[in-house]
Motif scaffolding. Structure first.
Motif, PDB file in Angstrom:
ATOM      1  N   LEU A 286      -9.489   1.208  11.727  1.00 12.38           N
ATOM      2  CA  LEU A 286      -8.427   2.186  11.533  1.00 12.38           C
ATOM      3  C   LEU A 286      -7.850   2.046  10.130  1.00 12.38           C
ATOM      4  CD1 LEU A 286      -6.443   2.062  14.896  1.00 12.38           C
ATOM      5  CD2 LEU A 286      -7.623   4.053  13.953  1.00 12.38           C
ATOM      6  N   ILE A 287      -7.498   3.177   9.536  1.00 17.05           N
ATOM      7  CA  ILE A 287      -6.826   3.192   8.249  1.00 17.05           C
ATOM      8  C   ILE A 287      -5.344   3.410   8.491  1.00 17.05           C
ATOM      9  CG2 ILE A 287      -6.613   4.377   6.032  1.00 17.05           C
ATOM     10  CD1 ILE A 287      -9.545   5.284   6.437  1.00 17.05           C
ATOM     11  N   LEU A 288      -4.497   2.556   7.916  1.00 21.87           N
ATOM     12  CA  LEU A 288      -3.054   2.726   7.957  1.00 21.87           C
ATOM     13  C   LEU A 288      -2.636   3.318   6.621  1.00 21.87           C
ATOM     14  CD1 LEU A 288      -2.088  -0.748   9.487  1.00 21.87           C
ATOM     15  CD2 LEU A 288      -2.695   1.358  10.678  1.00 21.87           C
ATOM     16  N   GLU A 289      -2.208   4.561   6.642  1.00 17.28           N
ATOM     17  CA  GLU A 289      -1.882   5.284   5.414  1.00 17.28           C
ATOM     18  C   GLU A 289      -0.375   5.272   5.186  1.00 17.28           C
ATOM     19  OE1 GLU A 289      -2.754   9.583   3.217  1.00 17.28           O
ATOM     20  OE2 GLU A 289      -3.276   9.304   5.329  1.00 17.28           O
ATOM     21  N   ASP A 290       0.049   4.535   4.171  1.00 16.23           N
ATOM     22  CA  ASP A 290       1.458   4.448   3.806  1.00 16.23           C
ATOM     23  C   ASP A 290       1.745   5.523   2.760  1.00 16.23           C
ATOM     24  OD1 ASP A 290       4.009   3.824   3.068  1.00 16.23           O
ATOM     25  OD2 ASP A 290       3.580   1.802   2.338  1.00 16.23           O
ATOM     26  N   ASP A 291       2.365   6.619   3.182  1.00 12.80           N
ATOM     27  CA  ASP A 291       2.673   7.733   2.278  1.00 12.80           C
ATOM     28  C   ASP A 291       4.136   7.625   1.880  1.00 12.80           C
ATOM     29  OD1 ASP A 291       1.937  10.004   0.846  1.00 12.80           O
ATOM     30  OD2 ASP A 291       2.617  11.346   2.417  1.00 12.80           O
ATOM     31  N   TYR A 292       4.465   6.580   1.118  1.00  7.90           N
ATOM     32  CA  TYR A 292       5.855   6.193   0.902  1.00  7.90           C
ATOM     33  C   TYR A 292       6.624   7.124  -0.039  1.00  7.90           C
ATOM     34  CZ  TYR A 292       4.224   4.167  -3.504  1.00  7.90           C
ATOM     35  OH  TYR A 292       3.680   3.990  -4.750  1.00  7.90           O
ATOM     36  N   ASP A 293       5.921   7.815  -0.944  1.00  7.72           N
ATOM     37  CA  ASP A 293       6.634   8.744  -1.831  1.00  7.72           C
ATOM     38  C   ASP A 293       5.784   9.988  -2.080  1.00  7.72           C
ATOM     39  OD1 ASP A 293       4.680   7.810  -3.505  1.00  7.72           O
ATOM     40  OD2 ASP A 293       6.014   7.065  -5.066  1.00  7.72           O
ATOM     41  N   GLY A 294       5.138  10.467  -1.027  1.00  6.45           N
ATOM     42  CA  GLY A 294       4.170  11.554  -1.164  1.00  6.45           C
ATOM     43  C   GLY A 294       4.734  12.857  -1.689  1.00  6.45           C
ATOM     44  N   GLU A 295       6.061  13.030  -1.628  1.00  8.21           N
ATOM     45  CA  GLU A 295       6.639  14.308  -2.063  1.00  8.21           C
ATOM     46  C   GLU A 295       6.751  14.423  -3.578  1.00  8.21           C
ATOM     47  OE1 GLU A 295       8.531  13.240   1.926  1.00  8.21           O
ATOM     48  OE2 GLU A 295       8.082  12.219   0.033  1.00  8.21           O
TER      49      GLU A 295
END
Length: 498
Positions: A286-295
């Protein structure tokens, strides 16, 4: 009567528990009880006490008894009495005996110029929009919203998030695949267990492959859950996912920051995004995708979520910590269908829930369009700040290479080899809060020659930002072996291109 509660409307509407036990006269008992309340800090300096008549009525004792007790405590210095001001607790120079006052350590003191990454400009929180959204949300909320609810999160928020994430981040989901949590750290605890991980224990097992540079706090959470982390090397294209096969043991999960590698900057190369998904499919990982500042994207087209490539192999995790405020403890996991029930079970039936009024407020903020407007406004503001930083460095320290600036809320200043420690120390002496790049290196990763500073340009308030950048420029090391080349860091090194 041994004990009584003082409940006088004339005493600023507060209740005060007085213990009149212990023997002796009522006068002595009252003096002892009031003195103890001041010593314990329950009666703070300046607090106005009830008039004699009111307190006597509350306690069921004679008015003269209260007057005598007050007079004795005034004479001892515990109380003060002035005509027209009533009787108050004396303003004491020293803290009451027995009350511990914590000392403020040098480490806890805030720097004069705060450029530590990870926090948005707190003064930019959309108070008016949030308040209006809260009013609308609470007015429209059904009564059952204020009772025991769904640990998966309010449907209103999950529905709003599903639409927003699909539109803004390319996430493929439905409300049923979203579990609301309080942020990325909470999501890790739910997924892997460990202290505070939830009633049902963890959902996944390790080992977990992580990027060689990342947030130490997240590694510490995994360590606390007895999950081994294995570092993957980084280069200008992000994590070298092709090295997964070379890591020891069966790697069960891969933690990535693919949209904007933290903290070095830059997106994961498209070929490596696909390779990561292929690894998950072939190895059952599984990939854990941390989209912490995607905006926050400035000089390139937004990079969509890896989750969109295969929703069954990616756990997408986001929050409002960067877009709104870390004080709003709201985040979300977009899960493969087969993990949703396990994640809800891990969360438990009580306690580990985000505030329902806050969930409803955020849902309204998204649905009304105010969240998008706030993000666009902050994107423009942070871009101006980034441009100011880059321009100042070009003028004051042209030998310093700046990377990671095409997106996010921080930049990395590449320093001459061997100068990072001295630069961090010089910054501390100057009152500049900034961190060294080596602070983020995995303990098992090779040291390499990556000397640098991680600079959070979103943190200072607007009026203090220029002074913070000026102070930063003053503590940077001088050129070593030449002036260097600001354009030599690849496609994420300058605001002019990708």
């Amino acid at each position: 009567m041994a004990e009584s509660w003082v409940n006088s409307a004339e005493r600023i509407g507060s209740d005060l528990h007085l213990d009149l036990s212990g023997g002796g006269s009522r006068r002595a008992a009252l003096i002892r009880a009031l003195r103890t309340a001041v010593q314990d800090g329950r009666l703070a300096p300046g607090t106005r006490l009830p008039p004699y008549r009111s307190l006597a009525a509350d306690l069921g004792i004679a008015r003269n008894t209260v007057a005598d007790a007050y007079a004795e405590l005034v004479a001892e210095g515990w109380l003060t009495a002035r005509q027209g001001s009533g009787t108050r607790v004396a303003e004491r120079a020293a803290p009451p005996p027995g009350v511990r006052v914590p000392k403020r350590s040098a480490a806890a003191a805030r720097p004069v110029h705060d450029l530590v990454q990870g926090r948005p400009d707190t003064g930019s929180f959309p108070r008016t929009a949030w308040l209006a959204a809260a009013r609308r949300a609470l007015t429209a909320a059904p009564n059952e919203a204020f009772g025991p609810g769904d640990p998966q999160g309010r449907f209103e928020l999950r529905r709003a998030l599903a639409a927003y994430l699909a539109r803004a981040r390319g996430v493929r989901t439905t409300p049923e695949r979203i579990v609301v949590c309080s942020g990325f750290a909470h999501a890790l605890r739910l997924l892997f267990g460990g202290p505070g991980g939830g009633a049902g224990g963890g959902v996944l097992r390790g080992p977990v492959a992580v990027e060689a540079y990342g947030l130490g706090f997240h590694r510490a959470l995994l360590d606390a859950a007895k999950v081994r982390t294995l570092p993957l090397a980084l280069d200008e294209h992000g994590a070298r996912v092709e090295e997964l096969a070379d890591l020891p043991g069966p790697v069960r999960a891969l933690l990535l920051t693919p949209a904007h590698q933290f903290p070095t900057g830059g997106p994961l190369h498209p070929g490596r995004r696909s390779a990561a998904v292929d690894w998950g499919r072939t190895r059952g990982g599984l990939i854990l995708e941390d989209d912490y500042d995607g905006e926050f994207r400035y000089d390139r087209e937004p990079v969509g979520a890896v989750q969109g490539l295969d929703p069954e192999r990616v756990v997408y995790i986001g929050s409002v910590s960067k877009s709104l405020s870390p004080a709003v403890r709201l985040g979300w996991m977009v899960l493969p269908e087969h993990l949703v029930d396990a994640a809800v079970t891990a969360k438990g039936e009580r306690e580990a829930w985000a505030s329902v009024p806050d969930q409803l407020t955020l849902a309204d903020l998204i649905d009304s369009g105010h969240y998008d407007r706030h993000v666009r406004r902050m994107r423009q503001r942070y871009r101006r700040r980034r441009d100011h930083l880059v321009t100042s460095l070009a003028e004051r320290a042209p030998h310093i290479t700046v990377t990671g600036i095409a997106a996010g809320l921080h930049a990395v200043l590449r320093l001459p080899p061997g100068t990072e420690a001295s630069a961090v120390k010089a910054a501390a002496w100057r009152g500049v809060g900034v961190e060294g790049l080596s602070d983020y290196r995995h303990p098992a990763a090779p040291a390499g020659e990556r000397d640098g500073l991680v600079v959070g340009y979103a943190t200072p308030p607007e009026h203090a930002y220029a002074a913070a950048v000026e102070a930063l420029c003053e503590v940077l090391p001088p050129p070593s072996g030449g002036r260097g080349n600001r354009g030599g860091a690849g496609d994420d090194s300058s605001p002019s291109g990708v």
